[in-house]
Design a protein around this motif. Structure first.
Motif, PDB file in Angstrom:
ATOM      1  N   ARG A 199       0.831  -1.210   0.000  1.00  0.00           N
ATOM      2  CA  ARG A 199       0.000   0.000   0.000  1.00  0.00           C
ATOM      3  C   ARG A 199       0.861   1.254   0.000  1.00  0.00           C
ATOM      4  NH1 ARG A 199      -3.330  -2.999   3.465  1.00  0.00           N
ATOM      5  NH2 ARG A 199      -2.416  -2.042   5.337  1.00  0.00           N
ATOM      6  N   ALA A 200       1.947   1.234   0.762  1.00  0.00           N
ATOM      7  CA  ALA A 200       2.809   2.419   0.854  1.00  0.00           C
ATOM      8  C   ALA A 200       3.386   2.796  -0.504  1.00  0.00           C
ATOM      9  CB  ALA A 200       3.930   2.169   1.858  1.00  0.00           C
ATOM     10  N   VAL A 201       3.789   1.802  -1.305  1.00  0.00           N
ATOM     11  CA  VAL A 201       4.486   2.105  -2.558  1.00  0.00           C
ATOM     12  C   VAL A 201       3.550   2.238  -3.755  1.00  0.00           C
ATOM     13  CG1 VAL A 201       6.597   0.976  -1.755  1.00  0.00           C
ATOM     14  CG2 VAL A 201       4.937  -0.338  -3.095  1.00  0.00           C
ATOM     15  N   THR A 202       2.267   1.926  -3.581  1.00  0.00           N
ATOM     16  CA  THR A 202       1.334   2.047  -4.705  1.00  0.00           C
ATOM     17  C   THR A 202       0.366   3.216  -4.547  1.00  0.00           C
ATOM     18  OG1 THR A 202      -0.097   0.380  -3.644  1.00  0.00           O
ATOM     19  CG2 THR A 202       1.444  -0.394  -5.348  1.00  0.00           C
ATOM     20  N   THR A 203      -0.232   3.356  -3.369  1.00  0.00           N
ATOM     21  CA  THR A 203      -1.202   4.445  -3.164  1.00  0.00           C
ATOM     22  C   THR A 203      -0.980   5.205  -1.868  1.00  0.00           C
ATOM     23  OG1 THR A 203      -2.763   2.927  -2.074  1.00  0.00           O
ATOM     24  CG2 THR A 203      -2.985   3.213  -4.466  1.00  0.00           C
ATOM     25  N   GLY A 204      -0.024   4.779  -1.052  1.00  0.00           N
ATOM     26  CA  GLY A 204       0.140   5.351   0.277  1.00  0.00           C
ATOM     27  C   GLY A 204       1.182   6.450   0.364  1.00  0.00           C
ATOM     28  N   TRP A 205       1.768   6.596   1.545  1.00  0.00           N
ATOM     29  CA  TRP A 205       2.627   7.742   1.852  1.00  0.00           C
ATOM     30  C   TRP A 205       3.859   7.807   0.956  1.00  0.00           C
ATOM     31  CZ3 TRP A 205       7.688   7.153   3.444  1.00  0.00           C
ATOM     32  CH2 TRP A 205       8.082   5.889   3.889  1.00  0.00           C
ATOM     33  N   LEU A 206       4.448   6.664   0.643  1.00  0.00           N
ATOM     34  CA  LEU A 206       5.659   6.686  -0.173  1.00  0.00           C
ATOM     35  C   LEU A 206       5.332   7.029  -1.625  1.00  0.00           C
ATOM     36  CD1 LEU A 206       8.640   6.436  -0.276  1.00  0.00           C
ATOM     37  CD2 LEU A 206       8.445   3.945  -0.224  1.00  0.00           C
ATOM     38  N   ALA A 207       4.239   6.479  -2.133  1.00  0.00           N
ATOM     39  CA  ALA A 207       3.802   6.846  -3.484  1.00  0.00           C
ATOM     40  C   ALA A 207       3.467   8.331  -3.564  1.00  0.00           C
ATOM     41  CB  ALA A 207       2.590   6.007  -3.892  1.00  0.00           C
ATOM     42  N   ASN A 208       2.919   8.893  -2.494  1.00  0.00           N
ATOM     43  CA  ASN A 208       2.612  10.328  -2.476  1.00  0.00           C
ATOM     44  C   ASN A 208       3.883  11.171  -2.555  1.00  0.00           C
ATOM     45  OD1 ASN A 208      -0.139   9.828  -2.265  1.00  0.00           O
ATOM     46  ND2 ASN A 208      -0.141   9.937  -0.026  1.00  0.00           N
TER      47      ASN A 208
END
Length: 434
Positions: A199-208
């Motif tokens: 989730r982090a790398v697709t739609t979460g904080w890291l992707a943001n």
């Protein structure tokens, strides 16, 4: 309604012109628009003393800066002014290649290059810091690295510095769905689970963070007159930087990508927006998948999403800026350098910088430093030398008239002697710059 006096009606236009003239001198590095200066000169026949008072009143905090910009724009400045009418321009740039999950070594490299101090805080001793991607994978410090780098970005901004961050092929692989062999179980634990990491790398904080602060390509002008980072080459016809980018400083810039700019890649102009627009489109497509693909493993690697355009697929292809390794290959040096000159001409740059292909012993310079490959396997996963690329650029007046432009490009190492990669000097006549 009270009547305005003749004095007010006469002085008010003068004040408006003065404000416009001086404000544009401050805002635009190319100086004020000629028609504003003409208006002031016309009024100056009668109100010359008031011009000085209006200027001092409106722009006194920016007096020195305005004069410096006027001088660089070719506008006459009194030799007795309180600043050098031909000021020296300096810019220090540091670039670092693949970090791959190693906070300790990243800190050592940035401290060695004087980007940060011993506490990991921005020093203010560098004007621009560039990181060419592949921060993620092969190590456990993904979260800590991105948090630290975002703190540095804010610190740099607060001290007048600039931080340029690029997406590498590993950032893109994570956004797409990720082959598993580069992700350590110990790194997954820092996210809490493989699902939380996904989730982090697709739609979460890291992707943001990637969507907001990272690009796939960057063009960094060496002199501010050519525009801020990522000013396109060639610039649009209505650009305020059109004139400077058509002069002798037109290619005084570096390109940065993760993999390399292939001679065969079709989207090199305008650079870098042609690449970055395609990149943003593909990244948006990946983030918009509904539902997002399940984690890999145990599920299959999803690949590029349905609807991916030919340009988007080419961006991620073998001759795209994320994966291309042609500049690192051995072969006919003369042919390689001729191809490099073609790419540099198209992108409005003098040197191209990339990571991606590690040499564990040193930064690689080819074609007199026109091609610079800066991935030296900094992460403990590789065990390569700790290195950074340093660029010191100056443009300064020469006694008797004219200007001298100088680039000093060095490889900095933590545990071995620094290496001079390129040293270029150009003399320009007084009237050549503008």
């Amino acid at each position: 309604m009270p009547r305005l006096s003749t004095w007010t009606l006469s002085v008010l236009p003068l004040l408006v012109l003065s404000v416009a003239y001086l404000a544009q001198s401050y805002i635009s590095p190319l100086g004020p628009a000629p028609h504003l200066g003409f208006g002031l000169r016309w009024y100056g026949i009668t109100f010359s003393s008031l011009v000085g008072h209006a200027q001092a009143l409106v722009m006194s905090p920016f007096h020195a800066l305005s004069k410096a910009q006027l001088a660089l724009s070719g506008v006459a400045v009194d030799a007795a002014a309180d600043v050098d009418p031909r000021p020296k321009f300096k810019r220090r740039i540091v670039a670092v290649g693949d970090i791959h999950g190693d906070l300790l070594n990243a800190h050592r490299v940035l401290q060695m290059a004087r980007v940060v101090d011993e506490d990991g805080l921005w020093t203010g001793e560098v004007d621009v810091f560039v990181q060419t991607g592949d921060i993620i994978d092969r190590g456990d410090d993904t979260i800590a690295l991105y948090e630290w780098l975002e703190e540095l970005r804010e610190q740099a901004h607060g001290m007048g510095g600039i931080m340029i961050s690029l997406l590498g092929n590993h950032e893109w692989m994570n956004a797409i769905g990720k082959p598993a062999e580069y992700v350590f179980p110990s790194e997954v634990e820092t996210f809490g689970s493989i699902s939380k990491r996904q989730r982090a790398v697709t739609t979460g904080w890291l992707a943001n963070i990637w969507a907001s602060n990272y690009t796939t390509a960057a063009r960094l002008p060496l002199h501010a007159l050519l525009g801020p980072p990522n000013t396109d080459y060639p610039p649009p016809e209505d650009s305020q930087y059109q004139r400077a980018n058509a002069g002798p400083l037109s290619h005084a810039a570096f390109s940065f990508v993760h993999g390399g700019l292939a001679p065969s890649y079709p989207n090199l102009q305008p650079f870098p927006s042609a690449i970055n627009n395609i990149s943003a489109s593909l990244f948006h497509r990946l983030r918009s998948r509904d539902p997002q693909p399940p984690p890999h493993p145990p599920h299959a690697y999803p690949g590029l999403p349905a609807g991916t355009t030919r340009e988007e697929a080419r961006l991620y292809g073998s001759d795209g800026p994320l994966w291309y390794r042609g500049w690192a290959e051995e072969g006919d040096e003369a042919r390689l350098c001729a191809q490099a000159d073609q790419v540099l001409q198209k992108t409005g740059t003098r040197r191209m910088v990339m990571g991606h292909t590690p040499n564990l012993h040193s930064i690689v310079a080819k074609c007199g430093g026109k091609v610079l490959i800066i991935d030296t396997g900094i992460s403990h996963a590789y065990g390569g030398v700790l290195s950074a690329l340093s660029v010191e650029y100056t443009l300064e007046p020469v006694d008797g008239g004219g200007w001298r432009e100088q680039e000093v490009v060095k490889a900095l190492y933590a545990d071995q002697d620094d290496e001079l990669l390129a040293h270029a000097t150009r003399d320009l006549a007084e009237n050549e710059l503008f």
